[in-house]
Design a protein around this motif. Sequence first.
Motif, mmCIF file in Angstrom:
data_model
loop_
_atom_site.group_PDB
_atom_site.id
_atom_site.type_symbol
_atom_site.label_atom_id
_atom_site.label_comp_id
_atom_site.label_asym_id
_atom_site.label_seq_id
_atom_site.Cartn_x
_atom_site.Cartn_y
_atom_site.Cartn_z
ATOM 1 N N LEU A 1 0.835 -1.206 0.000
ATOM 2 C CA LEU A 1 0.000 0.000 0.000
ATOM 3 C C LEU A 1 0.870 1.257 0.000
ATOM 4 C CD1 LEU A 1 -2.943 -1.114 2.317
ATOM 5 C CD2 LEU A 1 -2.652 -1.358 -0.155
ATOM 6 N N LEU A 2 1.950 1.246 0.794
ATOM 7 C CA LEU A 2 2.839 2.415 0.795
ATOM 8 C C LEU A 2 3.537 2.551 -0.558
ATOM 9 C CD1 LEU A 2 4.335 2.356 4.408
ATOM 10 C CD2 LEU A 2 2.598 3.876 3.474
ATOM 11 N N ASP A 3 3.899 1.416 -1.149
ATOM 12 C CA ASP A 3 4.520 1.448 -2.477
ATOM 13 C C ASP A 3 3.552 2.042 -3.508
ATOM 14 O OD1 ASP A 3 6.757 0.494 -4.347
ATOM 15 O OD2 ASP A 3 4.981 -0.417 -5.244
ATOM 16 N N ALA A 4 2.283 1.653 -3.384
ATOM 17 C CA ALA A 4 1.278 2.167 -4.339
ATOM 18 C C ALA A 4 1.167 3.687 -4.218
ATOM 19 C CB ALA A 4 -0.073 1.506 -4.073
ATOM 20 N N VAL A 5 1.146 4.184 -2.988
ATOM 21 C CA VAL A 5 1.030 5.631 -2.766
ATOM 22 C C VAL A 5 2.272 6.344 -3.306
ATOM 23 C CG1 VAL A 5 0.855 7.446 -1.012
ATOM 24 C CG2 VAL A 5 -0.451 5.333 -0.760
ATOM 25 N N LEU A 6 3.412 5.757 -3.030
ATOM 26 C CA LEU A 6 4.686 6.350 -3.449
ATOM 27 C C LEU A 6 4.794 6.398 -4.974
ATOM 28 C CD1 LEU A 6 7.154 7.403 -1.951
ATOM 29 C CD2 LEU A 6 8.169 5.135 -2.145
ATOM 30 N N ARG A 7 4.395 5.304 -5.614
ATOM 31 C CA ARG A 7 4.504 5.256 -7.077
ATOM 32 C C ARG A 7 3.465 6.143 -7.754
ATOM 33 N NH1 ARG A 7 5.659 0.025 -10.168
ATOM 34 N NH2 ARG A 7 4.389 -1.231 -8.759
ATOM 35 N N THR A 8 2.322 6.316 -7.098
ATOM 36 C CA THR A 8 1.274 7.145 -7.688
ATOM 37 C C THR A 8 1.628 8.630 -7.612
ATOM 38 O OG1 THR A 8 -0.429 5.519 -7.187
ATOM 39 C CG2 THR A 8 -1.170 7.764 -7.524
ATOM 40 N N GLN A 9 2.369 9.017 -6.532
ATOM 41 C CA GLN A 9 2.672 10.443 -6.314
ATOM 42 C C GLN A 9 1.384 11.261 -6.501
ATOM 43 O OE1 GLN A 9 5.982 12.017 -5.543
ATOM 44 N NE2 GLN A 9 6.253 9.938 -4.796
ATOM 45 N N GLY A 10 1.468 12.350 -7.284
ATOM 46 C CA GLY A 10 0.255 13.156 -7.491
ATOM 47 C C GLY A 10 -0.463 12.809 -8.772
ATOM 48 N N TYR A 11 0.029 11.781 -9.496
ATOM 49 C CA TYR A 11 -0.441 11.517 -10.858
ATOM 50 C C TYR A 11 -1.911 11.127 -10.953
ATOM 51 C CZ TYR A 11 4.458 11.654 -12.156
ATOM 52 O OH TYR A 11 5.738 12.051 -12.345
ATOM 53 N N GLY A 12 -2.457 10.593 -9.879
ATOM 54 C CA GLY A 12 -3.863 10.197 -9.941
ATOM 55 C C GLY A 12 -4.785 11.305 -9.462
ATOM 56 N N CYS A 13 -4.306 12.548 -9.444
ATOM 57 C CA CYS A 13 -5.037 13.696 -8.900
ATOM 58 C C CYS A 13 -5.258 13.551 -7.400
ATOM 59 C CB CYS A 13 -6.346 13.960 -9.640
ATOM 60 S SG CYS A 13 -6.053 14.766 -11.215
ATOM 61 N N ALA A 14 -4.115 13.609 -6.669
ATOM 62 C CA ALA A 14 -4.155 13.597 -5.211
ATOM 63 C C ALA A 14 -4.744 14.921 -4.718
ATOM 64 C CB ALA A 14 -2.738 13.410 -4.669
ATOM 65 N N PRO A 15 -5.348 14.932 -3.511
ATOM 66 C CA PRO A 15 -5.472 13.815 -2.578
ATOM 67 C C PRO A 15 -6.537 12.806 -3.010
ATOM 68 C CG PRO A 15 -6.513 15.783 -1.664
ATOM 69 C CD PRO A 15 -5.855 16.206 -2.936
ATOM 70 N N GLY A 16 -6.127 11.532 -2.971
ATOM 71 C CA GLY A 16 -7.018 10.487 -3.445
ATOM 72 C C GLY A 16 -7.532 9.593 -2.333
ATOM 73 N N ILE A 17 -8.192 8.518 -2.747
ATOM 74 C CA ILE A 17 -8.745 7.540 -1.807
ATOM 75 C C ILE A 17 -8.290 6.165 -2.287
ATOM 76 C CG2 ILE A 17 -10.888 6.550 -0.884
ATOM 77 C CD1 ILE A 17 -12.201 9.306 -1.830
ATOM 78 N N LEU A 18 -7.833 5.325 -1.357
ATOM 79 C CA LEU A 18 -7.454 3.960 -1.722
ATOM 80 C C LEU A 18 -8.591 3.007 -1.381
ATOM 81 C CD1 LEU A 18 -3.768 3.316 -0.514
ATOM 82 C CD2 LEU A 18 -4.563 4.390 -2.636
ATOM 83 N N GLY A 19 -9.052 2.268 -2.381
ATOM 84 C CA GLY A 19 -9.928 1.129 -2.138
ATOM 85 C C GLY A 19 -9.043 -0.097 -2.273
ATOM 86 N N VAL A 20 -9.064 -0.966 -1.271
ATOM 87 C CA VAL A 20 -8.109 -2.075 -1.238
ATOM 88 C C VAL A 20 -8.831 -3.399 -1.064
ATOM 89 C CG1 VAL A 20 -6.131 -3.058 0.017
ATOM 90 C CG2 VAL A 20 -6.364 -0.564 -0.209
ATOM 91 N N CYS A 21 -8.371 -4.414 -1.800
ATOM 92 C CA CYS A 21 -8.823 -5.779 -1.537
ATOM 93 C C CYS A 21 -7.608 -6.643 -1.247
ATOM 94 C CB CYS A 21 -9.618 -6.347 -2.710
ATOM 95 S SG CYS A 21 -10.144 -8.057 -2.401
#
Lengths: 190, 271
Positions: B167-187
């Motif tokens: 999850l931390l890796d996902a946030v780190l790799r996403t940076q602002g590219y997904g239009c942060a601040p975002g929301i994580l839905g996780v399975c």
Amino acid sequence: MTKLEYPFDERRIRALKAGDAVSITGIVHTGRDRFHKHFADGGKIAVDFRDGALYHCGPVIVREGGEWRVKAAGPTTSVRENPYEPAFIASSGVRVIIGKGGMDDATLAAMKKYGCIYVQAVGGAAAVSAAAVKRVAGVDFLDEFGAAEACWHLEVADFRGIVAMDTHGRSLFADVARSSAECAERLLKA
Amino acid sequence: MKIVDRIVELVKETSSSLPEDVEGALRRALRRETKGTPASVVLGTILDNCRLARKAGTPLCQDTGTLTFFVSGSLRRRVTPDAIRTAVARATSLGYLRRNCIDSVTGRSYDDNCAVGAPVIRYVDIPEPTVTLVMKGGGSENMSRQYSLPDSAIGAGRDMAGVRKCLLDAVLRTQGYGCAPGILGVCIGGDRATGYEVAKEQLLRPLDEKSSAMEKKILDEANSLGIGPMGLGGRTTLLGVKIASRPRVPASFFVTVAYMCWACRRRSMRI
């Protein structure tokens, strides 16, 4: 807030630093994936981009009473244009690229060399961006690329953004990527 | 009002107006940032944008996204795929939706946003007679990802410590590219397909419902990374983390992350 007006003066562009807020007035041209691919394939572009602005944007525009009306005009992700942008900057003389998410080191180097900044518009903020568009002055490639990918010529007033990549080789995105990676490393070691 | 008219209205509302829980989270995020910083300017613009779009009834983000309708199975006969598609076509012609549907093979635009598989319509097993629409933009969808544990590249093993690394890796790799601040839905778990499905379903959960200890921990850690709104630095990188789990077969251990941008457009109506 630094006010920038078309045509954009190279010296003023070079004076700006990453982190500065800017307000843009004048004409900006939209161009995204198909526009860049067309350019890379050696296709003709009618618009003169010298001292001008390119906006990575796929707007929602409808025809109302014989006129184009902009309903939404926020930025799209710029990284997809990385492969094309250094060559585009070099040959077009563009001074301002507006988009979201920033671009790669090769583009940053081209910006430094040719005097071009990258302005981060707020991703998704389509209504604010649309309100800054005063008039649609024209459009190219509407039939070929479709409405979302066409090259729209937009007259904007007080279009706001933040200089995220400057002509001094600094990118806010690169700074944040580095510091956040260091921070994550500390978290995972703890 | 006819069903089609009501669905057109739902599309307009969803496209032009953020849910209150999301807008509230953005307002709280603005209060945490220092005035004059890029983070504060960006959040201020986002909130101005939400007010403008709501007032004008225009799309708050120009990427009106993939449309997914979750329809109560009890409404199967009244809220038909035909009714939904008619409404989507009309909403498009009225400018509530961008012409946003491209044939993947020919590159042709489906100008009414209707094709086989578009919009996505799912009849779900819920007793309330509701229709829920989620609009998810492509910039955020491109940031969704799936890990298969163990993942040696990030040193994530088959346990909750490994899940946290993902999850931390996902946030780190996403940076602002997904239009942060975002929301994580996780399975956590499931197979590849249900992993994405369930992760996306978590985005339907309101941000102001009570968080689990793990959700809270990931949210705090993600926000300590300093990525900030649009990746320009700042205190708010995520607005929320929603985690669910599904059983897995012994051979598989997937962690799936559905990334949603700040423009988290979801809305329900009762029929």
